[in-house]
Design a protein around this motif. Structure first.
Motif, PDB file in Angstrom:
ATOM      1  N   ARG A  99       0.835  -1.207   0.000  1.00  0.00           N
ATOM      2  CA  ARG A  99       0.000   0.000   0.000  1.00  0.00           C
ATOM      3  C   ARG A  99       0.868   1.254   0.000  1.00  0.00           C
ATOM      4  O   ARG A  99       0.602   2.217  -0.720  1.00  0.00           O
ATOM      5  N   ARG A 100       1.926   1.250   0.828  1.00  0.00           N
ATOM      6  CA  ARG A 100       2.819   2.408   0.896  1.00  0.00           C
ATOM      7  C   ARG A 100       3.509   2.634  -0.443  1.00  0.00           C
ATOM      8  O   ARG A 100       3.610   3.776  -0.912  1.00  0.00           O
ATOM      9  N   ARG A 101       3.988   1.563  -1.089  1.00  0.00           N
ATOM     10  CA  ARG A 101       4.717   1.732  -2.348  1.00  0.00           C
ATOM     11  C   ARG A 101       3.807   2.331  -3.427  1.00  0.00           C
ATOM     12  O   ARG A 101       4.233   3.190  -4.204  1.00  0.00           O
ATOM     13  N   SER A 102       2.565   1.862  -3.479  1.00  0.00           N
ATOM     14  CA  SER A 102       1.636   2.410  -4.471  1.00  0.00           C
ATOM     15  C   SER A 102       1.334   3.871  -4.178  1.00  0.00           C
ATOM     16  O   SER A 102       1.232   4.703  -5.085  1.00  0.00           O
ATOM     17  N   THR A 103       1.212   4.183  -2.890  1.00  0.00           N
ATOM     18  CA  THR A 103       0.961   5.571  -2.500  1.00  0.00           C
ATOM     19  C   THR A 103       2.148   6.450  -2.860  1.00  0.00           C
ATOM     20  O   THR A 103       1.988   7.566  -3.377  1.00  0.00           O
ATOM     21  N   GLU A 104       3.354   5.967  -2.600  1.00  0.00           N
ATOM     22  CA  GLU A 104       4.557   6.727  -2.934  1.00  0.00           C
ATOM     23  C   GLU A 104       4.648   6.994  -4.425  1.00  0.00           C
ATOM     24  O   GLU A 104       5.006   8.099  -4.860  1.00  0.00           O
ATOM     25  N   ALA A 105       4.317   5.980  -5.224  1.00  0.00           N
ATOM     26  CA  ALA A 105       4.366   6.160  -6.682  1.00  0.00           C
ATOM     27  C   ALA A 105       3.405   7.267  -7.114  1.00  0.00           C
ATOM     28  O   ALA A 105       3.757   8.129  -7.938  1.00  0.00           O
ATOM     29  N   ASN A 106       2.207   7.266  -6.540  1.00  0.00           N
ATOM     30  CA  ASN A 106       1.237   8.300  -6.895  1.00  0.00           C
ATOM     31  C   ASN A 106       1.678   9.678  -6.399  1.00  0.00           C
ATOM     32  O   ASN A 106       1.471  10.689  -7.078  1.00  0.00           O
ATOM     33  N   HIS A 107       2.298   9.717  -5.202  1.00  0.00           N
ATOM     34  CA  HIS A 107       2.738  11.009  -4.674  1.00  0.00           C
ATOM     35  C   HIS A 107       3.871  11.589  -5.526  1.00  0.00           C
ATOM     36  O   HIS A 107       3.848  12.770  -5.901  1.00  0.00           O
ATOM     37  N   SER A 108       4.854  10.777  -5.841  1.00  0.00           N
ATOM     38  CA  SER A 108       5.957  11.258  -6.673  1.00  0.00           C
ATOM     39  C   SER A 108       5.456  11.680  -8.048  1.00  0.00           C
ATOM     40  O   SER A 108       5.960  12.647  -8.640  1.00  0.00           O
ATOM     41  N   ALA A 109       4.436  10.980  -8.542  1.00  0.00           N
ATOM     42  CA  ALA A 109       3.875  11.335  -9.848  1.00  0.00           C
ATOM     43  C   ALA A 109       3.219  12.710  -9.818  1.00  0.00           C
ATOM     44  O   ALA A 109       3.220  13.419 -10.829  1.00  0.00           O
ATOM     45  N   THR A 110       2.659  13.119  -8.657  1.00  0.00           N
ATOM     46  CA  THR A 110       2.077  14.464  -8.590  1.00  0.00           C
ATOM     47  C   THR A 110       3.157  15.527  -8.779  1.00  0.00           C
ATOM     48  O   THR A 110       2.907  16.577  -9.377  1.00  0.00           O
ATOM     49  N   HIS A 111       4.359  15.268  -8.286  1.00  0.00           N
ATOM     50  CA  HIS A 111       5.455  16.222  -8.486  1.00  0.00           C
ATOM     51  C   HIS A 111       5.812  16.317  -9.966  1.00  0.00           C
ATOM     52  O   HIS A 111       6.003  17.418 -10.505  1.00  0.00           O
TER      53      HIS A 111
ATOM     54  N   VAL B  14       9.117   7.625  -3.964  1.00  0.00           N
ATOM     55  CA  VAL B  14       9.875   6.520  -4.551  1.00  0.00           C
ATOM     56  C   VAL B  14      11.351   6.880  -4.598  1.00  0.00           C
ATOM     57  O   VAL B  14      11.730   8.060  -4.623  1.00  0.00           O
ATOM     58  N   SER B  15      12.199   5.849  -4.621  1.00  0.00           N
ATOM     59  CA  SER B  15      13.647   6.066  -4.641  1.00  0.00           C
ATOM     60  C   SER B  15      14.117   6.644  -5.973  1.00  0.00           C
ATOM     61  O   SER B  15      15.096   7.378  -6.035  1.00  0.00           O
ATOM     62  N   SER B  16      13.407   6.300  -7.042  1.00  0.00           N
ATOM     63  CA  SER B  16      13.706   6.874  -8.353  1.00  0.00           C
ATOM     64  C   SER B  16      12.431   6.832  -9.182  1.00  0.00           C
ATOM     65  O   SER B  16      11.538   6.013  -8.938  1.00  0.00           O
ATOM     66  N   THR B  17      12.342   7.706 -10.187  1.00  0.00           N
ATOM     67  CA  THR B  17      11.085   7.838 -10.920  1.00  0.00           C
ATOM     68  C   THR B  17      10.706   6.576 -11.686  1.00  0.00           C
ATOM     69  O   THR B  17       9.524   6.328 -11.919  1.00  0.00           O
ATOM     70  N   GLY B  18      11.703   5.758 -12.058  1.00  0.00           N
ATOM     71  CA  GLY B  18      11.397   4.530 -12.800  1.00  0.00           C
ATOM     72  C   GLY B  18      10.494   3.588 -12.040  1.00  0.00           C
ATOM     73  O   GLY B  18       9.760   2.790 -12.637  1.00  0.00           O
ATOM     74  N   VAL B  19      10.531   3.681 -10.699  1.00  0.00           N
ATOM     75  CA  VAL B  19       9.694   2.806  -9.861  1.00  0.00           C
ATOM     76  C   VAL B  19       8.204   3.063 -10.114  1.00  0.00           C
ATOM     77  O   VAL B  19       7.371   2.172  -9.936  1.00  0.00           O
TER      78      VAL B  19
ATOM     79  N   THR C 167      -1.146   5.354 -11.654  1.00  0.00           N
ATOM     80  CA  THR C 167       0.224   4.977 -11.999  1.00  0.00           C
ATOM     81  C   THR C 167       0.403   3.474 -11.822  1.00  0.00           C
ATOM     82  O   THR C 167      -0.425   2.799 -11.204  1.00  0.00           O
ATOM     83  N   GLY C 168       1.504   2.967 -12.347  1.00  0.00           N
ATOM     84  CA  GLY C 168       1.900   1.584 -12.116  1.00  0.00           C
ATOM     85  C   GLY C 168       0.818   0.580 -12.459  1.00  0.00           C
ATOM     86  O   GLY C 168       0.242   0.604 -13.555  1.00  0.00           O
ATOM     87  N   VAL C 169       0.494  -0.285 -11.504  1.00  0.00           N
ATOM     88  CA  VAL C 169      -0.530  -1.305 -11.716  1.00  0.00           C
ATOM     89  C   VAL C 169      -1.873  -0.650 -12.012  1.00  0.00           C
ATOM     90  O   VAL C 169      -2.654  -1.134 -12.835  1.00  0.00           O
ATOM     91  N   GLY C 170      -2.155   0.474 -11.339  1.00  0.00           N
ATOM     92  CA  GLY C 170      -3.399   1.185 -11.595  1.00  0.00           C
ATOM     93  C   GLY C 170      -3.497   1.643 -13.037  1.00  0.00           C
ATOM     94  O   GLY C 170      -4.570   1.598 -13.647  1.00  0.00           O
ATOM     95  N   ALA C 171      -2.367   2.106 -13.597  1.00  0.00           N
ATOM     96  CA  ALA C 171      -2.349   2.524 -14.997  1.00  0.00           C
ATOM     97  C   ALA C 171      -2.570   1.328 -15.911  1.00  0.00           C
ATOM     98  O   ALA C 171      -3.267   1.425 -16.938  1.00  0.00           O
ATOM     99  N   ASP C 172      -1.965   0.186 -15.557  1.00  0.00           N
ATOM    100  CA  ASP C 172      -2.172  -1.040 -16.355  1.00  0.00           C
ATOM    101  C   ASP C 172      -3.641  -1.429 -16.359  1.00  0.00           C
ATOM    102  O   ASP C 172      -4.211  -1.742 -17.411  1.00  0.00           O
ATOM    103  N   GLU C 173      -4.262  -1.424 -15.166  1.00  0.00           N
ATOM    104  CA  GLU C 173      -5.661  -1.818 -15.079  1.00  0.00           C
ATOM    105  C   GLU C 173      -6.555  -0.853 -15.851  1.00  0.00           C
ATOM    106  O   GLU C 173      -7.521  -1.275 -16.490  1.00  0.00           O
ATOM    107  N   TYR C 174      -6.228   0.419 -15.796  1.00  0.00           N
ATOM    108  CA  TYR C 174      -6.998   1.410 -16.554  1.00  0.00           C
ATOM    109  C   TYR C 174      -6.891   1.135 -18.055  1.00  0.00           C
ATOM    110  O   TYR C 174      -7.891   1.175 -18.786  1.00  0.00           O
ATOM    111  N   TYR C 175      -5.687   0.812 -18.504  1.00  0.00           N
ATOM    112  CA  TYR C 175      -5.480   0.477 -19.919  1.00  0.00           C
ATOM    113  C   TYR C 175      -6.249  -0.793 -20.289  1.00  0.00           C
ATOM    114  O   TYR C 175      -6.871  -0.874 -21.355  1.00  0.00           O
ATOM    115  N   PHE C 176      -6.219  -1.801 -19.410  1.00  0.00           N
ATOM    116  CA  PHE C 176      -6.915  -3.056 -19.702  1.00  0.00           C
ATOM    117  C   PHE C 176      -8.420  -2.834 -19.845  1.00  0.00           C
ATOM    118  O   PHE C 176      -9.075  -3.432 -20.704  1.00  0.00           O
TER     119      PHE C 176
END
Length: 875
Positions: free
Chosen positions: A557-569, A672-677, A700-709
């Protein structure tokens, strides 16, 4: 005569000379504090220091703080504008001591500033002290009295009760006796007739409190008991507006230069002279007061809305519009035109007003336009309710209806009263108050939290280690049980805490606490922040709460949240590159499921702009930029490296900076440690949430995949419906064209049928004692029945007639009634007739006196309903 700028400036200069650090005003809108929506006192920004949740950086502080009060002692919104000295927004001049000086210095400096610097006549001043409270074992504040006697004669020192002279932060928390300073602004002749001492704390408009010196020395526990604070605190507050009234020789705050420029502008816009009419004067005072509140709230990031703080601001704005509408003839937006005057008056001390002028203007203009439309709609609805609900013998609109107009449609109750009074009617205000009280009880029940006192288990203060660790050995320093909405949970403060507390738009962490001695696993349901104190919410009290635990966050849960937070930047940076540097963050929400980003922009983004932003964000993700983090950087240094600071946010002298490539933000969240994550980024929606404010939702991430699917599956299904055509767009366009042609042919056929039915009805009308009855026996849709009714009316012209139809519209009973104007003139009302007959079809309805419908779920009752209508018409 000193101006408001000079009065404010002398206060700050005086306390700077007494060794105080002058700090800027905190935002009037409070974020990340569930106990308050707005800054309502100067001490709010120092709560965490007073409670011991933050270190003391400066022992002595002074400032001028923007405050907002719309309820509580002397601050009922409905009173503002009607008297001389109450306001929604006001500036609170204050000085603080945290464990440094106490009563003697606070009293001496207050007296020196008022009498020597400002030159107020000592014979016009009175002071109050706490008289004590035997029921709590609190003695009279003779210490304060002794210090006051060094400056003022004993007969001017007045005992005050607990209500007036014992200040408390809330039901629990720091508190203590206080000493108020009152000034008598009456003429010498008035003062000779009545002693000012007898008017203190009696709500006299010219004998008013201007300064309150609070001596915080106790902490109120949940059981009501008092314990001494480890560090005594001085907290003083002096209303700048009242001080100006005293120093400028005015009898009203509204006659000072705080408000006179705004009132003069309102008078110019409305072509009304201030002073000619009391009702118009009240309206101008209300508007001058409210526009300050509205402008500063929007500046601080709170837009008008239908929830919480936003609802308060919308209510204040609508009150101002309503006063302008009713008393000043302002039926077009006008509040926004006052903004340049406000900026000229206050922009020097509060430059954020000028910086945000464009957005403030657009938001106010849009809100005004919307509410003016609401007023017009409300007028129509009120007229309808007058026709439907007021009985001839009662002449009173039911309280439930008054409340519905107010609560559902935003129609002001006093305007309802005014319109009814002009018609010789009244409003059931007691019934309205009953409904209002029910709503307040529902809201109070939903919001009320019952909390026990903290149970101390270990000494120490909590430390957040979640930036570096996913789990940590920890102890429960203290815990308490809470209950809200009949749900019980436990709040704990951990010594080493890996759980991020909700803040800055990011949700709080969940996870577990695992006991090292007994292996018990306790769920961490949420992590919140209260007065800067991170608190983890547990499902229950551990069996052995004193043991050592391992706190483990929900890593996925934290990793997915971090990905979304970094994406806002990255999104923020991309928006500024694509749309321009006027783009600024206005709010955000970051969870493990999605991200929501609000930003300033004045038009809907095009498909090309959205695609360009998506591409830039995804390009930044693929660059896999390493996170550069500076946890304790001086804010000036952070700004120098390009980090943006936004008005409406409160920053300390040291800040945390997060940098990914060219994206540099001040942020306390996890990343996230780097944007690629992040993986990938997709925009789900873009829309407007207020004038000049847009909102993007993305995944982002898995959420973006599911949205695409989901989109891909939808495309496959659509292609299947069109025989897997390679050019799906053309096939859909062709189908829509064919569908429109068929709809056109259907409408033509229905029109022909309607005309045929009308002609046939006109031939078969029954004369019933001079009234022609047109009874439609064919079952048609409700819309068709309406069209036929008006078709009959057009052909019947001046004759007296009744049209009635009972239809089974797809299983629903519909009763339609049309009366000629002549029958309406005789007192018959179609709305009343169908509403009463609706009981036979298990439904209800209404409408205008000449045309009305009723719907129900019992078609077999239509014949009885029609018979009742005809019987009441004497047909």
């Amino acid at each position: 005569m000193m101006t408001v700028k000079e009065i404010r400036g002398r206060f700050l200069e005086f306390f700077e000379g007494k060794g105080h650090k002058i700090v800027p005003s905190a935002p009037m809108v409070i974020k990340d504090d569930p106990t308050l929506m707005f800054t309502n006192a100067g001490m709010n920004q120092f709560k965490d220091i007073i409670l011991g949740n933050a270190p003391i950086k400066y022992n002595r502080i002074a400032d001028s703080q923007k405050c907002l009060r719309v309820s509580g002692k002397h601050n009922d919104l409905e009173e503002v504008g009607h008297d001389t000295y109450h306001h929604t927004m006001f500036e609170m001049l204050g000085n603080w001591s945290f464990g440094d000086y106490f009563k003697q210095e606070a009293i001496a400096w207050a007296w020196e500033l008022l009498t020597e610097v400002y030159g107020i006549d000592k014979d016009r001043l009175y002071v109050t002290i706490f008289e004590g409270a035997s029921d709590e074992g609190l003695e009279r504040d003779e210490e304060a009295e002794a210090f006051w006697k060094e400056h003022i004669s004993p007969e001017r020192i007045i005992d005050g009760n607990k209500h007036d002279n014992f200040w408390e932060m809330g039901e629990t928390g720091p508190c203590g006796p206080c000493s108020e300073i009152h000034v008598d602004l009456r003429s010498d002749e008035e003062r000779k007739l009545v002693d000012g001492k007898s008017l203190v704390n009696r709500d006299h408009p010219q004998v008013v409190e201007i300064w309150n010196l609070v001596f915080m020395q106790y902490n109120r526990r949940a059981d009501g008991s008092l314990v001494s604070l480890p560090n005594k605190v001085i907290d003083t507050g002096m209303g700048l507006e009242r001080l100006c009234m005293a120093l400028q020789g005015k009898r009203s705050n509204y006659d000072t230069d705080v408000f006179t420029p705004l009132i003069a502008k309102v008078a110019e816009l409305s072509r009304v002279k201030y002073g000619d009419s009391e009702d118009q004067d009240v309206a101008m005072r209300v508007i001058a007061d409210h526009v300050r509140t509205i402008a500063f709230s929007i500046t601080d990031g709170q837009l008008p809305s239908n929830a919480k703080a936003g609802y308060v601001i919308r209510r204040i704005l609508r009150r101002a519009v309503r006063y302008g509408y009713t008393f000043l003839g302002q039926h077009e937006p006008f509040l926004y035109k006052l903004l340049p005057t406000l900026i000229e008056s206050m922009g020097e001390h509060y430059p954020e007003l000028k910086h945000q002028e464009g957005i403030i203007t657009k938001v106010i203009m849009q809100e005004e336009s919307s509410f003016l439309r609401t007023l017009e709609t409300g007028m129509s609805l009120l007229e309808q309710h007058i026709q439907e609900n007021i009985k001839d013998d009662e002449k009173m609109l039911p309280g439930t209806v008054v409340f519905e107009l107010y609560d559902t449609y935003g129609f002001p109750t006093d305007l309802t009263e005014l319109i009814l009074r002009e018609r010789g009617l009244g409003a059931d205000l007691k019934g309205f108050e009953v409904e209002m009280q029910k709503q307040k009880e529902r809201a109070r029940s939903a919001a009320h939290i019952t909390a026990s006192d903290w149970i101390e288990l270990h000494q120490g203060e909590g430390e957040f280690v979640g930036y570096d660790f996913e789990e940590a050995e920890t102890e429960i320093l203290r815990y308490r049980e809470i209950e809200q909405k009949k749900q019980k949970s436990v709040q704990v403060v951990l010594s080493r805490n890996p759980f991020y507390a909700e803040g800055g738009g990011q949700i709080g962490d969940q996870g577990t606490l695992v006991g090292l001695e007994d292996g018990e696993v306790i769920k961490v349901l949420d992590t919140v922040k209260e007065n800067n104190l991170p608190i983890s919410v547990l499902e229950k009290v551990p069996t052995n709460p004193e043991q050592t635990f391992v706190g483990k966050i929900d890593v996925k849960r934290r990793r997915s949240t971090e990905a979304n937070h970094s994406a806002t930047h990255l999104l923020h940076h991309a928006l500024r590159e694509v749309l321009g540097e006027h783009v600024e963050q206005k709010g955000s929400f970051v969870s493990d499921k999605l991200l929501r980003f609000d930003f300033s922009h004045f038009s809907k983004m095009t498909k090309e702009e959205l695609r360009m932003v998506e591409r830039k964000v995804n390009e930044a993700i693929r660059q896999d930029s390493i996170r550069e983090e500076h946890r304790s950087m001086p804010i000036d240094e952070a700004k120098a490296m390009g980090a943006m600071a936004f008005f409406g946010e409160k920053y300390g002298e040291e800040v945390r900076v997060i940098k990914y490539g060219n994206s540099i933000e001040l942020c306390g969240g996890t990343h996230v440690s780097s944007t690629g994550v992040i993986g990938s980024f997709r925009i789900v929606s873009e829309n407007s949430i207020a004038a000049g404010i847009r909102r993007i939702e993305a995944v982002t991430g898995v959420g973006a995949d599911e949205y695409y699917f989901v989109l891909q599956d939808m495309m496959f299904e659509l292609q299947g419906l069109f025989q897997n055509t390679p050019d799906l767009v053309k096939s859909i366009e062709r189908m829509l064209s064919e569908d429109e042609q068929l709809r056109k042919e259907l409408r033509q056929a229905l029109d022909e049928r309607k005309h045929a039915i009308v002609e046939k009805l006109m031939q078969k009308g029954e004369d019933r004692g001079g009234v022609i009855l047109y009874h439609l026996h064919v079952s048609v849709s409700s819309s068709m029945a309406k069209d036929i009714a008006f078709g009959v009316k057009a052909l019947a012209k001046e004759e007296e007639f009744v049209f009635v139809a009972g239809s089974n519209d797809d299983g629903k009973a519909v009763l339609t009634l049309m009366l000629s104007d002549g029958l309406v003139a005789k007192g018959y009302n179609a709305g009343t007739l169908v509403r009463e007959a609706g009981k036979h079809i298990q439904g209800g309805g209404g409408g205008q006196p000449s045309f009305a419908t009723a719907g129900g779920k019992k078609p077999e009752g239509l014949d009885v309903a029609i018979k009742e209508v005809l019987d009441k018409l004497g047909l």
